[in-house]
Design a protein around this motif. Structure first.
Motif, PDB file in Angstrom:
ATOM      1  N   ASP A 244      -3.315 -12.546  16.297  1.00 42.66           N
ATOM      2  CA  ASP A 244      -4.169 -13.681  15.966  1.00 42.66           C
ATOM      3  C   ASP A 244      -3.397 -14.826  15.323  1.00 42.66           C
ATOM      4  N   GLY A 245      -2.094 -14.619  15.125  1.00 36.63           N
ATOM      5  CA  GLY A 245      -1.275 -15.682  14.563  1.00 36.63           C
ATOM      6  C   GLY A 245      -1.039 -15.605  13.071  1.00 36.63           C
ATOM      7  N   VAL A 246      -1.464 -14.501  12.440  1.00 32.51           N
ATOM      8  CA  VAL A 246      -1.229 -14.327  11.008  1.00 32.51           C
ATOM      9  C   VAL A 246       0.238 -13.955  10.796  1.00 32.51           C
ATOM     10  N   ALA A 247       0.913 -14.665   9.888  1.00 30.34           N
ATOM     11  CA  ALA A 247       2.304 -14.363   9.562  1.00 30.34           C
ATOM     12  C   ALA A 247       2.361 -13.240   8.532  1.00 30.34           C
ATOM     13  N   VAL A 248       3.414 -12.439   8.599  1.00 31.72           N
ATOM     14  CA  VAL A 248       3.550 -11.269   7.735  1.00 31.72           C
ATOM     15  C   VAL A 248       4.928 -11.276   7.099  1.00 31.72           C
ATOM     16  N   ILE A 249       4.985 -10.995   5.799  1.00 27.24           N
ATOM     17  CA  ILE A 249       6.262 -10.771   5.136  1.00 27.24           C
ATOM     18  C   ILE A 249       6.231  -9.408   4.466  1.00 27.24           C
ATOM     19  N   GLY A 250       7.253  -8.589   4.751  1.00 24.88           N
ATOM     20  CA  GLY A 250       7.301  -7.232   4.211  1.00 24.88           C
ATOM     21  C   GLY A 250       6.450  -6.298   5.051  1.00 24.88           C
ATOM     22  N   PRO A 251       6.172  -5.107   4.504  1.00 24.65           N
ATOM     23  CA  PRO A 251       6.516  -4.684   3.142  1.00 24.65           C
ATOM     24  C   PRO A 251       7.939  -4.190   3.040  1.00 24.65           C
ATOM     25  N   ASP A 252       8.418  -4.070   1.792  1.00 30.99           N
ATOM     26  CA  ASP A 252       9.740  -3.519   1.534  1.00 30.99           C
ATOM     27  C   ASP A 252       9.664  -2.000   1.472  1.00 30.99           C
ATOM     28  N   GLU A 253      10.834  -1.390   1.524  1.00 29.96           N
ATOM     29  CA  GLU A 253      10.911   0.055   1.387  1.00 29.96           C
ATOM     30  C   GLU A 253      11.399   0.398  -0.016  1.00 29.96           C
ATOM     31  N   GLY A 254      10.824   1.424  -0.620  1.00 28.97           N
ATOM     32  CA  GLY A 254      11.252   1.817  -1.960  1.00 28.97           C
ATOM     33  C   GLY A 254      10.307   2.831  -2.563  1.00 28.97           C
ATOM     34  N   GLU A 255      10.474   3.057  -3.850  1.00 33.96           N
ATOM     35  CA  GLU A 255       9.641   4.025  -4.557  1.00 33.96           C
ATOM     36  C   GLU A 255       8.289   3.415  -4.875  1.00 33.96           C
ATOM     37  N   MET A 256       7.242   4.186  -4.626  1.00 36.83           N
ATOM     38  CA  MET A 256       5.881   3.724  -4.884  1.00 36.83           C
ATOM     39  C   MET A 256       5.449   4.087  -6.311  1.00 36.83           C
TER      40      MET A 256
ATOM     41  N   MET B 275       0.843  -1.200   0.000  1.00 36.61           N
ATOM     42  CA  MET B 275       0.000   0.000   0.000  1.00 36.61           C
ATOM     43  C   MET B 275       0.873   1.243   0.000  1.00 36.61           C
ATOM     44  N   ASN B 276       0.251   2.385  -0.174  1.00 41.64           N
ATOM     45  CA  ASN B 276       0.959   3.654  -0.078  1.00 41.64           C
ATOM     46  C   ASN B 276       1.594   3.796   1.300  1.00 41.64           C
ATOM     47  N   VAL B 277       2.750   4.465   1.352  1.00 38.65           N
ATOM     48  CA  VAL B 277       3.492   4.591   2.600  1.00 38.65           C
ATOM     49  C   VAL B 277       2.664   5.249   3.689  1.00 38.65           C
ATOM     50  N   ARG B 278       1.838   6.232   3.338  1.00 40.27           N
ATOM     51  CA  ARG B 278       1.029   6.913   4.358  1.00 40.27           C
ATOM     52  C   ARG B 278      -0.091   6.002   4.858  1.00 40.27           C
ATOM     53  N   MET B 279      -0.592   5.146   3.987  1.00 42.74           N
ATOM     54  CA  MET B 279      -1.586   4.166   4.430  1.00 42.74           C
ATOM     55  C   MET B 279      -0.941   3.150   5.370  1.00 42.74           C
ATOM     56  N   TRP B 280       0.297   2.729   5.034  1.00 43.58           N
ATOM     57  CA  TRP B 280       0.999   1.766   5.878  1.00 43.58           C
ATOM     58  C   TRP B 280       1.292   2.352   7.256  1.00 43.58           C
ATOM     59  N   ASP B 281       1.635   3.640   7.288  1.00 45.65           N
ATOM     60  CA  ASP B 281       1.970   4.291   8.552  1.00 45.65           C
ATOM     61  C   ASP B 281       0.749   4.754   9.337  1.00 45.65           C
ATOM     62  N   HIS B 282      -0.443   4.686   8.735  1.00 47.01           N
ATOM     63  CA  HIS B 282      -1.649   5.177   9.399  1.00 47.01           C
ATOM     64  C   HIS B 282      -1.933   4.368  10.664  1.00 47.01           C
ATOM     65  N   ALA B 283      -2.442   5.063  11.676  1.00 43.86           N
ATOM     66  CA  ALA B 283      -2.703   4.410  12.966  1.00 43.86           C
ATOM     67  C   ALA B 283      -3.659   3.230  12.821  1.00 43.86           C
ATOM     68  N   ALA B 284      -4.633   3.338  11.926  1.00 42.45           N
ATOM     69  CA  ALA B 284      -5.591   2.236  11.754  1.00 42.45           C
ATOM     70  C   ALA B 284      -4.908   0.989  11.217  1.00 42.45           C
ATOM     71  N   THR B 285      -3.999   1.164  10.250  1.00 44.78           N
ATOM     72  CA  THR B 285      -3.267   0.022   9.705  1.00 44.78           C
ATOM     73  C   THR B 285      -2.362  -0.597  10.758  1.00 44.78           C
TER      74      THR B 285
END
Length: 407
Positions: A142-154, A122-132
């Motif tokens: 809840d036990g969901v595994a997460v990979i990423g996100p990476d940092e870079g140009e959107m 998602m957009n960096v501001r969406m990723w940094d949003h308090a709700a996200t």
């Protein structure tokens, strides 16, 4: 991954195009990929292209009565070895965290008792949003595994974290969760990154460690089936996927997190832990008073994490590996460090500025053990990690636990 089945839910984001390469890679490794497209995803990739690559029918509609008669969304959600959401958009993450089920993808995720791995994008501001951030905390809890996100140009032109992890990295994370690697059932501790030792609320003492080598080691261990506890200081590098991540700031916090993670079968101390901290770090910013007098800082030694792990006793891991970042007499200093700390192996590297190792993408290490010093050629940090993990597999042996449980 031969004979393994992955239910791949493709969310509606520009990163959906990467899902095509992910399907290709999973198929190359022998996995069956059953694809599910959200309505929004169809704006970025077509059902025909997804179906052609997967060699499977694409599921799209919750109310397709033919599919309900043949399989049912409940069976579909439970027939796979792993459910993967890539890309996992902010909307899909919110639905998952909130327990919504108003389309096929969200209903599958609610109905499954199969492990779930998400690759946020998602957009960096969406990723940094308090709700996200709240939703992410709920999902990991809840036990969901997460990979990423990476940092870079959107795609939107902004720069920062939010890019979906690359397909090869996602495929590695999937393989680690659906295959029985040689380290299956092993618990391995990895420390990584620098530590920050506060001077006052504004300033701190740190070093130039990026955390890239520790991250690569954790990912390589996970691919081989290990249950990885990753304790990291405030590193620049993205956190590894498919592992338990514990974030700390200071050496004292890292020492406490390491102690809490025991017992483990092996410990790899790749963190560049500060040797000293400032005594009595203030709660107020140190100000110049106009007198010309310089502030005097008193230092005290930090806990020695590597020596503590290496100390003989019931909680000592079967294998303890340290790193020695040196600028002169690299082999001599590292050899002395291994003997002084009591660890099994030391990976020595030359971190003079001209080498580009500290904060760079490559490393040149010498493995020092009781057998002597073995120089490795300069290579990418990911390749160093794979070579080290292969040695760890040989040392621990598959199918036998080396963990020294307390008591």
């Amino acid at each position: 991954m031969q004979g393994r089945s992955v239910l791949l839910i493709i969310g509606g984001g520009i990163a959906a195009y990467k899902s095509l390469e992910l399907i290709r890679e999973l198929k190359r490794r022998g996995a069956r990929v059953v694809p599910v497209l959200t309505r929004a995803a169809e704006e970025f990739v077509t059902p025909l292209s997804v179906s052609a690559l997967a060699g499977e029918k694409v599921f799209r509609d919750l109310f397709d009565l033919t599919d309900e008669a043949e399989m049912g969304h409940i069976q579909l959600s439970r027939a796979a070895d792993l459910v993967v959401v890539a890309p996992a958009t902010a909307d899909l993450m919110a639905k998952m965290a909130g327990g919504l089920a108003n389309d096929l993808a969200s209903t599958l995720l609610m109905a499954t008792d199969t492990p779930v791995l998400i690759a946020p994008a998602m957009n960096v501001r969406m990723w940094d949003h308090a709700a996200t951030r709240r939703n992410l905390a709920t999902l990991t809890g809840d036990g969901v595994a997460v990979i990423g996100p990476d940092e870079g140009e959107m795609a939107c032109g902004e720069y920062g974290p939010g890019r979906m992890a690359e397909p090869l990295a996602i495929a590695d994370a999937i393989a680690a969760r659906v295959t029985d690697g040689p380290l299956k059932g092993r618990r391995v501790l990895v420390t990584s990154g620098p530590t920050h030792e506060p001077i006052d609320p504004v300033r701190y003492i740190a070093n130039r460690s990026s955390g890239a080598q520790g991250t690569a080691i954790a990912e390589a261990l996970a691919v081989q089936g290990a249950d990885v506890v990753f304790v990291t200081g405030p590193a620049d590098t993205k956190r590894p996927g498919g592992v338990e991540v514990i974030e700390v700031q200071t050496a004292a916090e890292m020492a406490a997190a390491v102690d809490a993670a025991l017992p483990v079968d092996a410990a790899i101390c790749a963190a560049a832990v500060a040797d000293w901290h400032v005594v009595g770090a203030g709660n107020s910013k140190i100000k110049k008073d106009g007198s010309g007098k310089l502030p005097v800082l008193e230092f005290a030694e930090n806990p020695d994490i590597l020596a503590g792990l290496s100390r003989p006793g019931p909680r000592r891991p079967a294998l303890v590996v340290g790193f020695a970042a040196e600028t002169d007499d690299v082999i001599g200093h590292a050899t002395a460090k291994r003997e002084r700390k009591g660890c099994d192996w030391i990976l020595a590297n030359d971190v003079r500025p001209e080498t580009g190792v500290m904060g760079g993408g490559e490393n040149a290490v010498t493995l020092i053990s009781a057998a002597g010093a073995e120089e490795w050629p300069r290579m990418r940090k990911r390749e160093v990690a794979k070579k080290l993990v292969a040695r760890i597999v040989d040392e621990l042996g598959a199918g036998e636990t080396g963990r020294k449980d307390e008591g």
